[in-house]
Enzyme design. Structure first.
Site, short mmCIF file in Angstrom:
data_model
loop_
_atom_site.label_atom_id
_atom_site.label_comp_id
_atom_site.label_asym_id
_atom_site.label_seq_id
_atom_site.Cartn_x
_atom_site.Cartn_y
_atom_site.Cartn_z
N SER A 22 0.82 -1.22 0.00
CA SER A 22 0.00 0.00 0.00
C SER A 22 0.85 1.26 0.00
O SER A 22 0.32 2.37 0.05
CB SER A 22 -0.93 0.01 1.22
N THR A 154 -40.07 27.41 -8.76
CA THR A 154 -40.40 26.06 -8.33
C THR A 154 -40.66 25.31 -9.63
O THR A 154 -41.15 25.91 -10.60
CB THR A 154 -41.65 26.01 -7.42
N HIS A 155 -40.32 24.06 -9.65
CA HIS A 155 -40.43 23.26 -10.89
C HIS A 155 -39.65 23.91 -12.05
O HIS A 155 -39.99 23.69 -13.21
CB HIS A 155 -41.89 23.06 -11.32
N SER A 276 -14.40 26.22 -27.14
CA SER A 276 -14.57 24.99 -27.91
C SER A 276 -13.48 24.93 -28.97
O SER A 276 -13.05 25.95 -29.50
CB SER A 276 -15.95 25.01 -28.57
N ASN A 284 -17.82 28.20 -22.40
CA ASN A 284 -18.53 27.15 -21.67
C ASN A 284 -18.25 27.19 -20.16
O ASN A 284 -17.14 27.49 -19.74
CB ASN A 284 -18.10 25.77 -22.20
N TYR A 316 -9.51 -6.21 12.95
CA TYR A 316 -8.88 -5.75 11.71
C TYR A 316 -8.93 -6.84 10.64
O TYR A 316 -8.72 -8.02 10.92
CB TYR A 316 -7.40 -5.36 11.97
N GLN A 321 -7.45 -2.01 4.35
CA GLN A 321 -6.41 -1.24 3.67
C GLN A 321 -7.00 -0.47 2.49
O GLN A 321 -6.43 0.52 2.03
CB GLN A 321 -5.29 -2.17 3.19
N LYS A 324 -8.00 3.76 2.35
CA LYS A 324 -7.22 4.99 2.15
C LYS A 324 -7.44 5.68 0.81
O LYS A 324 -7.56 6.90 0.74
CB LYS A 324 -5.74 4.70 2.38
N1 ARG Z 1 -1.24 -1.20 5.53
C1 ARG Z 1 -2.19 -1.67 6.48
C2 ARG Z 1 -3.52 -0.93 6.29
O1 ARG Z 1 -3.52 0.04 5.67
C3 ARG Z 1 -1.71 -1.40 7.86
C4 ARG Z 1 -2.25 -2.35 8.87
C5 ARG Z 1 -1.79 -3.70 8.54
N2 ARG Z 1 -2.01 -4.64 9.56
C6 ARG Z 1 -1.91 -5.95 9.30
N3 ARG Z 1 -2.03 -6.72 10.28
N4 ARG Z 1 -1.75 -6.40 8.10
O2 ARG Z 1 -4.53 -1.34 6.74
#
Ligand code: ARG
Length: 464
Positions: A22, A154-155, A276, A284, A316, A321, A324
């Protein structure tokens, strides 16, 4: 070697390496991650979990890394997977054995929760500032146009005359609510999760409050399992951002309509319009259109995250992940839109004559003619009917209500049961003036210029 590689006999498949890394997007959290680690290290030292000297070494190392990232001296490695392990790996490279003590009493699960909470808190505040700039601009233009008359719809059909100031203050109300929603979301984001460990808490005597204080959090989380599996704060942010976008999008749609030649209520500044490639005459409202389009993106980010979280068992899971990119995209999009919308709005030229003319031509004073008849003693339902007939007469002879002579008004309406002569006098013309029509609507929340000026004052106080 992987930081977690001890129990593995084989190295990670290259495709998997690529798939689960990531760092390409969470590298953005380097500052939050390092600040969190510094606070954690300091606390470990103070509590005697590591020595004060070790804590100092960790902090110096982390500060050095922060500086080097900021001056672009560091390239992250995909093999180190995510931002947390990139920084830890760098720290160990730089300060050696002591670096390996940083992760004492901590998991990436509570670490990523910490980083993203710091991030969301910061971005809430930035978004709020952008909203304030927009509200201020709206209030300024509303004040200048407290008396500018335009049609209200309105409308999308002309309904009653309103003041442009009043119309703009409607958006002020929306954006103030957005501001409040973000403030509300901030309260729930402002909770420090570190200490939750992987899921069950930690066996080290961590001083969680100490970390929360250093990082400026309002409180510490109360349940370790919730701490590592909660992403509500991101979803709340994206929900609030979606509403901001919805409001911007409605406003953009009005700007697009108003800039259209048939309305011609506004002229967009050249610097906020585009042309354009084939039609030389075109100007535009692309910026407003693009913003209307980007609204869908932010809704998509919200839906993506809601869907990622749906049905996940505690605690978790790696699914999380995926939070993000949606979060970052939502943050960036809403902020970029606010940033460009405010100056676009500030540079619009309002064509007041055209707005007024449109209100006049659309029989927007018809309700007020009915109200006039009511004041003369007619029931509202009868008055509504009579004015409807008069409008129909006006349409047949291309006249406005105020262009009818008293005689015409008295005779245009033929109905054996209703005698309207006695209800109509010379003072009817004053009631039909658009200025009179808007000025009469002066109760709280009304469109009257006086009321608009009062609301402008209130909004200026709010801005303080
Ligand atoms: N890169 C992971 C995330 O964004 C961090 C947490 C990872 N934890 C794990 N046990 N794999 O979620």
């Amino acid at each position: 070697m992987k930081l977690w590689g001890g129990r593995f006999q084989k190295s990670t498949n290259q495709l998997v390496e690529d798939f689960h890394s990531s760092i390409s997007f969470d590298g953005r959290l380097y500052r939050q991650d390092i600040l969190g680690s510094i606070a954690h290290a300091r606390m470990l030292g103070e509590e005697g979990i590591i020595t004060i000297e070790e804590a100092a070494q960790l902090i110096i190392g982390l500060e050095g890394i922060l500086k080097d990232i900021e001056t672009e001296k560091i390239e992250f490695s995909m093999e180190a997977e995510d931002i947390h392990m990139n920084i830890e790996t760098l720290l160990i490279e730089r300060i050696g054995q002591t670096g390996k003590k940083l992760h004492t009493g901590r998991s990436r699960n509570d670490q990523v929760a910490l980083d993203t909470r710091i991030f969301v808190k910061e971005e809430i505040q930035k978004t709020q500032l952008l909203l304030k700039d927009l509200i201020k601009t709206l209030v300024d233009i509303a004040e200048e146009n407290a008396e500018t008359i335009m049609p209200g719809y309105t409308h999308l059909q002309i309904a009653q005359p309103i003041t442009l100031g009043h119309h703009l203050l409607a958006y002020v109300e929306m954006f103030k609510r957005d501001y409040g929603r973000l403030a509300d979301c901030y309260k729930r984001t402002d909770i420090m999760p570190l200490g939750a460990g992987a899921l069950a808490g930690t066996s080290y005597p961590l001083n969680r409050q100490r970390v929360a204080d250093e990082l400026g959090f309002g409180g510490v989380s109360k349940n370790s399992m919730d701490s590592v599996s909660d992403r509500d704060y991101m979803i709340e942010f994206l929900a609030a951002a979606s509403l901001v976008m919805m409001h911007l999008s409605r406003f953009c749609e009005e700007i697009i309509l108003w800039a259209n030649q048939e309305f011609a209520f506004i002229e967009l500044d050249d610097s906020y319009s585009t042309g354009s490639s084939i039609m030389p005459q075109k100007k535009n409202p692309d910026v407003a259109e693009l913003m209307r389009g980007k609204t869908g993106r932010v809704y998509g980010d919200l839906m993506a995250l809601l869907t990622v979280m749906k049905g996940l068992p505690l605690t978790y899971n790696k699914d999380m992940q995926e939070d993000k990119e949606a979060l970052f995209d939502g943050v960036d999009t809403v902020q970029k839109c606010l940033l460009v919308f405010t100056p676009m709005l500030a540079t619009i030229t309002f064509k007041k004559d055209k707005m007024r003319l449109s209100a006049q031509k659309g029989f927007s004073n018809a309700t007020d003619l009915a109200d006039y008849l009511v004041r003369q003693g007619m029931s509202f339902r009868d008055a509504h009917h009579v004015v409807g007939k008069l409008v129909s007469y006006c349409i047949s002879c291309s006249k406005l209500l105020e262009e009818l002579s008293i005689e015409e008004m008295r005779t245009a309406y033929e109905d054996g049961e209703l005698q309207i002569q006695e209800y109509i006098n010379e003072d009817v013309y004053d009631s039909l003036k658009l200025e009179t029509v808007v000025a009469r609507r002066s109760t709280i929340g009304g469109t009257a210029p006086n009321r608009v000026k009062e609301e402008v004052k209130q909004s200026r106080n709010w801005l303080k």
